[in-house]
Motif scaffolding. Structure first.
Motif, short mmCIF file in Angstrom:
data_model
loop_
_atom_site.label_atom_id
_atom_site.label_comp_id
_atom_site.label_asym_id
_atom_site.label_seq_id
_atom_site.Cartn_x
_atom_site.Cartn_y
_atom_site.Cartn_z
N SER A 228 0.80 -1.21 0.00
CA SER A 228 0.00 0.00 0.00
C SER A 228 0.84 1.28 0.00
O SER A 228 0.38 2.33 -0.38
N GLN A 229 2.11 1.20 0.40
CA GLN A 229 2.93 2.41 0.47
C GLN A 229 3.50 2.79 -0.90
O GLN A 229 3.61 3.95 -1.23
N ASP A 230 3.84 1.80 -1.64
CA ASP A 230 4.63 2.07 -2.83
C ASP A 230 4.09 1.21 -3.97
O ASP A 230 4.16 0.00 -3.93
N LEU A 231 3.55 1.90 -5.00
CA LEU A 231 2.93 1.14 -6.08
C LEU A 231 3.85 0.92 -7.27
O LEU A 231 3.41 0.54 -8.33
N THR A 232 5.10 1.15 -7.10
CA THR A 232 5.99 1.00 -8.25
C THR A 232 6.25 -0.46 -8.59
O THR A 232 6.90 -0.78 -9.56
N ALA A 233 5.71 -1.34 -7.76
CA ALA A 233 5.82 -2.78 -7.99
C ALA A 233 7.23 -3.30 -7.79
O ALA A 233 7.52 -4.45 -8.08
N LYS A 234 8.11 -2.44 -7.27
CA LYS A 234 9.51 -2.86 -7.14
C LYS A 234 9.67 -3.96 -6.11
O LYS A 234 10.51 -4.81 -6.22
N ILE A 235 8.83 -3.91 -5.05
CA ILE A 235 9.03 -4.94 -4.03
C ILE A 235 8.06 -6.12 -4.16
O ILE A 235 7.98 -6.95 -3.28
N LEU A 236 7.37 -6.19 -5.29
CA LEU A 236 6.60 -7.41 -5.55
C LEU A 236 7.61 -8.51 -5.90
O LEU A 236 8.56 -8.27 -6.63
N SER A 237 7.36 -9.70 -5.38
CA SER A 237 8.27 -10.79 -5.73
C SER A 237 7.94 -11.28 -7.14
O SER A 237 6.86 -11.00 -7.68
N GLU A 238 8.85 -12.04 -7.72
CA GLU A 238 8.59 -12.62 -9.05
C GLU A 238 7.36 -13.52 -8.99
O GLU A 238 6.59 -13.60 -9.93
N LYS A 239 7.19 -14.19 -7.83
CA LYS A 239 6.03 -15.09 -7.68
C LYS A 239 4.73 -14.28 -7.69
O LYS A 239 3.75 -14.67 -8.33
#
Ligand code: KG4
Ligand code: ZN
Length: 339
Positions: A228-239
């Protein structure tokens, strides 16, 4: 009859030479993906500049690969719409200039119809009408009853995003570069589609129309929930990315196949004709082949799914024969064309 096709509706500059609407002598495509990748979509001004820079070299390569000279061409066909106005004007002005200089007929071709013709020209055998046309491109999503080449009835269309656009927008949410369709397809191969329950939209009282904007928003909310803090998707895992891709792709493709089959039944068509860049998606092809048992399915052959000029030259041949003459020199670019 040799037809030169010219295509500049969006982000591909393409020329092709096709004999008698079918035999491709050359099909040269200069893609602008490198130019637009970092913006997550096509930037019209950049697209126009690139068309101006590369159209003549692309034409020269097209003639040389077909081993013909300009004076051997019988008809000049150009995509006159739908598309980006500046991009269209470059192709149309070039085609008209060539036609005037060479004293050859000139025909304007509808780019969306040409996507459907791409699958027809890909067949070794004769195609019997009526067919149900399924247009799945970056700019268009439509179901069309085809009674002949040039005779179409619109059965359903998207009320918001096109299917390719939905793939591209979801890819952007996942931080993937443009065009997102192939990236989503690749990620989805390793994803668990059951992790999210996405669904494409329904349009009130128009069961064969499409709506993909709600699906895209559902993906956005699923990602927001994770981060919810950061929508840049950078910390989404590959999974995470793979699971979202698989669930989104499954929802979008299921909706298309459901509606295409329902439309084929409603219009008494035993043949389905698929066209547009999204037909490159192998999962779509698997789903259709599995579910459309007993129907004849026509796909564009390799190189004819994404924007190309062979489909413009191919359909241009029929437009010329049907009218018995070329189009007038004052034919204008059309950013939208209704079926
Ligand atoms: O037909 P096209 O070349 O351009 C238009 O006329 O709009 O289609 C381009 C679209 C893009 O949105 C791209 O992401 C999508 O086709 N696309 C795919 C795949 N390959 C291209 N979508 C899903 N899966 C693919 N493999
Ligand atoms: Zn297209």
């Amino acid at each position: 009859m040799l037809v030169l096709g010219i295509e500049t509706t969006c982000d591909e500059t393409a020329c092709a030479i096709v004999r008698d609407g079918k035999e491709i002598l050359s099909n040269v495509i200069s893609s602008q993906i490198d130019l637009h990748a970092e913006y997550g979509g096509v930037v019209p001004e950049l697209s126009c500049r690139r068309h101006v820079d590369v159209l003549i070299p692309v034409l020269q390569q097209t003639l040389s690969e077909a081993n013909i000279s300009l004076d051997m061409i019988d008809v000049i066909a150009v995509a006159y719409g739908p598309g980006l106005i500046g991009a269209l004007l470059i192709g149309i002005t070039s085609a008209k200039t060539l036609a005037l200089a060479l004293n050859k007929p000139f025909v304007g071709v509808n780019h969306v119809e040409a996507h459907l013709y791409a699958a027809i020209m890909s067949q070794a055998q004769q195609v019997e009408f009526p067919c149900l046309g399924v247009v799945l491109s970056g700019g268009h999503t439509a179901l069309v009853r085809m009674d002949d080449i040039g005779t179409y009835t619109l059965i359903g269309e998207t009320v918001d995003d096109a299917i390719g656009e939905a793939f591209d927008k979801v890819a952007k949410l996942l931080g993937l570069p443009y065009p997102g369709g192939p990236q989503i397809e690749a990620l989805a191969l390793h994803g668990d589609r059951h992790r999210f329950s996405f669904k494409a939209g329904k349009v009130k009282e128009r069961p064969l129309d499409f709506s993909f904007s709600g699906l895209k928003t559902a993906v956005l909310y699923a990602l927001k929930g994770q981060n919810s803090q950061d929508l840049t998707a950078k910390i989404l895992s590959e999974k995470d990315k793979a699971d979202v891709s698989a669930a989104f792709q499954h929802a979008a493709l299921t909706d298309i196949v459901d509606k295409a089959l329902a439309a084929a039944q409603k219009t008494n068509c035993r043949t389905l004709v698929f066209g547009g860049g999204v037909t490159n998606n192998q999962q779509l092809r698997r789903m259709v082949n599995e579910r459309a048992q007993g129907l004849r399915i026509l796909w564009p052959s390799l190189g004819l799914s994404l924007d190309n000029a062979a489909m413009i030259a191919g359909l241009g041949y029929h437009c010329y024969l049907n009218k018995g003459k070329g189009d007038p020199m004052d034919l204008e670019a059309a950013t939208r064309i209704a079926f």
